[in-house]
Design an enzyme around this catalytic site. Structure first.
Site, PDB file in Angstrom:
ATOM      1  N   LYS A  50      45.730  26.194  47.626  1.00  0.00           N
ATOM      2  CA  LYS A  50      46.924  26.963  47.244  1.00  0.00           C
ATOM      3  C   LYS A  50      46.696  28.445  47.551  1.00  0.00           C
ATOM      4  O   LYS A  50      45.565  28.856  47.827  1.00  0.00           O
ATOM      5  CB  LYS A  50      47.214  26.749  45.755  1.00  0.00           C
ATOM      6  CG  LYS A  50      46.085  27.204  44.830  1.00  0.00           C
ATOM      7  CD  LYS A  50      46.313  26.695  43.408  1.00  0.00           C
ATOM      8  CE  LYS A  50      45.181  27.146  42.503  1.00  0.00           C
ATOM      9  NZ  LYS A  50      45.269  26.522  41.162  1.00  0.00           N
ATOM     10  N   TYR A  57      38.880  61.634  44.080  1.00  0.00           N
ATOM     11  CA  TYR A  57      39.928  61.832  43.075  1.00  0.00           C
ATOM     12  C   TYR A  57      39.377  61.733  41.663  1.00  0.00           C
ATOM     13  O   TYR A  57      38.530  60.889  41.367  1.00  0.00           O
ATOM     14  CB  TYR A  57      41.023  60.771  43.231  1.00  0.00           C
ATOM     15  CG  TYR A  57      41.858  60.925  44.470  1.00  0.00           C
ATOM     16  CD1 TYR A  57      42.548  62.100  44.733  1.00  0.00           C
ATOM     17  CD2 TYR A  57      41.973  59.865  45.371  1.00  0.00           C
ATOM     18  CE1 TYR A  57      43.332  62.214  45.878  1.00  0.00           C
ATOM     19  CE2 TYR A  57      42.758  59.975  46.511  1.00  0.00           C
ATOM     20  CZ  TYR A  57      43.430  61.154  46.764  1.00  0.00           C
ATOM     21  OH  TYR A  57      44.197  61.262  47.887  1.00  0.00           O
TER      22      TYR A  57
HETATM   23  C1  PLP Z   1      44.032  25.810  40.989  1.00  0.00           C
HETATM   24  C2  PLP Z   1      43.898  24.423  40.473  1.00  0.00           C
HETATM   25  C3  PLP Z   1      42.720  23.715  40.665  1.00  0.00           C
HETATM   26  C4  PLP Z   1      41.486  24.326  41.292  1.00  0.00           C
HETATM   27  O1  PLP Z   1      40.930  25.250  40.389  1.00  0.00           O
HETATM   28  P1  PLP Z   1      39.512  25.970  40.711  1.00  0.00           P
HETATM   29  O2  PLP Z   1      39.133  26.615  39.433  1.00  0.00           O
HETATM   30  O3  PLP Z   1      39.787  26.954  41.795  1.00  0.00           O
HETATM   31  O4  PLP Z   1      38.600  24.887  41.138  1.00  0.00           O
HETATM   32  C5  PLP Z   1      42.672  22.392  40.241  1.00  0.00           C
HETATM   33  N1  PLP Z   1      43.740  21.822  39.636  1.00  0.00           N
HETATM   34  C6  PLP Z   1      44.894  22.482  39.421  1.00  0.00           C
HETATM   35  C7  PLP Z   1      46.023  21.799  38.740  1.00  0.00           C
HETATM   36  C8  PLP Z   1      45.014  23.813  39.817  1.00  0.00           C
HETATM   37  O5  PLP Z   1      46.146  24.471  39.608  1.00  0.00           O
END
Ligand code: PLP
Length: 367
Positions: free
Chosen positions: A35, A252
């Protein structure tokens, strides 16, 4: 010449990390979670490294379609399912597996007339309290789903609230108490549960961050202990040098003052590249392969580093902001965030190159 900043994506590191997942959870199939454009790495870029995954999981429909267009024929899972009725058509057309976490999604599937049955993952809210049917509602949701003609297989899934830092048995127990009597594959484990909770492995695991070599806890040591490799290197060069006398400040806000004569390198990397503005003085960085620290406030296009440990460095010296030597978690942690966020926030203006790796050639010979 463009600004000297660039990122490299190492496909061998992703292949290595995926194999490490398979060794750690040998009886499970793997949904590779890609994702957020593969946690900022780029779906198209990392795609060649996913050949050994059993499925791909993400949540944006356009990203799912892109994965199909790349030629992926194995399962694709939408982790949040459909958002509106016409998404069911997209799922049907591209053979997507959809998460179902609420009655409204069941109603959309009831109303749909897909050409082929759609496989679902029925999601239980076992304590995370984000998406899913509560344990007390789950069996009824399962019965409703099994009566829907347009639904194919029904897998059972849930997600952990604190697999990274604590006991998760309470959530597994809540899941098992209800799921025990129901058929279907089980999928519970995110990266942290893959690494540390074998009881959660079940039929399918869903690792995300560890595929990219970033720690689920935010602690870099956990990535090293697990033998995982960084998939992204962010590097740049020194474009300016300043020699400070005691009492002079840098940048800064004048947040850092030299307490002795100091040689400072100015690096072409700032928060507009995705480097965290909150990184405090002391955040590690490597110059010409030597570990040192940033000093002064990160600005939009530049940051400043202490060249005391590498006195030979000067304009043109290479700088690793994060990668194999400086773990992304070591930058994230003092900045009050996690490696996930830094990888996802790599700015569009940073040119990205892909390091296809040596394993790619081996794969070419074995097919
Ligand atoms: C993002 C997600 C994962 C993976 O999570 P990680 O901590 O990056 O391994 C797994 N299951 C769901 C439903 C997620 O949204």
């Amino acid at each position: 010449m463009p600004r000297p900043i660039s990122a490299r994506i190492h496909l061998d590191a992703i292949r290595h990390n995926l194999r490490a997942v398979k060794r750690t959870a040998p009886s499970s199939r793997v949904w590779s979670v890609i994702k957020a454009n593969a946690y900022g790495h780029g779906i198209e870029r990392i795609y060649p490294a996913l050949a050994e995954a059993d499925g791909i999981a993400l949540l944006d429909l356009d990203e799912a379609v892109r994965v199909r267009e790349l030629g992926w024929t194995k399962p694709v899972l939408l982790l949040e399912g459909v958002f509106e009725p016409k998404d069911v058509e997209t799922a049907d057309r591209h053979r997507l597996t959809v998460t179902v976490h609420c009655e409204e999604q069941l109603a959309m599937l009831e109303a749909a007339r897909p050409r082929e049955r759609i496989d679902i993952q029925l999601k239980m809210n076992s304590g995370m309290n984000r998406l899913g049917f509560r344990p007390g509602e789950f069996e009824r949701a399962w019965r409703r789903a099994s009566a829907i003609g347009s639904i194919g297989s029904i897998g059972l899934m849930s997600h952990f609230a604190n697999a990274d830092d604590g006991a998760i048995d309470w959530q597994i127990d809540a899941f098992d108490a209800v799921a025990r009597d129901l058929p279907g594959t089980r999928s519970l484990a995110n990266s942290a549960a893959v690494l540390w909770h074998p009881r959660a492995h079940r039929d399918w695991v869903r690792p995300g961050t560890i595929l990219y070599g970033a720690s689920p806890t935010g602690c870099a040591r956990h990535i090293e202990d697990a033998g995982l490799r960084a998939a992204m290197t962010l590097s740049s060069r020194i474009i300016g040098v300043q020699t400070l006398t005691p009492g002079e400040t840098i940048g800064y806000g004048r947040t850092f003052a030299a307490d002795r004569p100091m040689k400072i390198g100015v690096v072409a990397c700032g928060y507009a590249d995705g480097y965290p503005r909150h990184a405090p003085a002391g955040t590690p960085v490597a110059v010409d392969g030597v570990s040192t620290r940033i000093v002064g406030r990160v600005s939009m296009d530049m940051l400043t580093v202490d060249l005391t440990p590498c006195p030979a460095a000067g304009i043109g010296s290479s700088v690793e902001l994060w990668g194999e030597r400086i773990k992304v978690d070591e930058v994230a942690e003092p900045s009050g965030t996690i490696g996930y966020e830094l990888m996802c926030a790599l700015a569009r203006r940073v040119p990205v190159a892909v390091d296809a790796g040596v394993m790619a050639e081996k794969e070419a010979h074995t097919v």
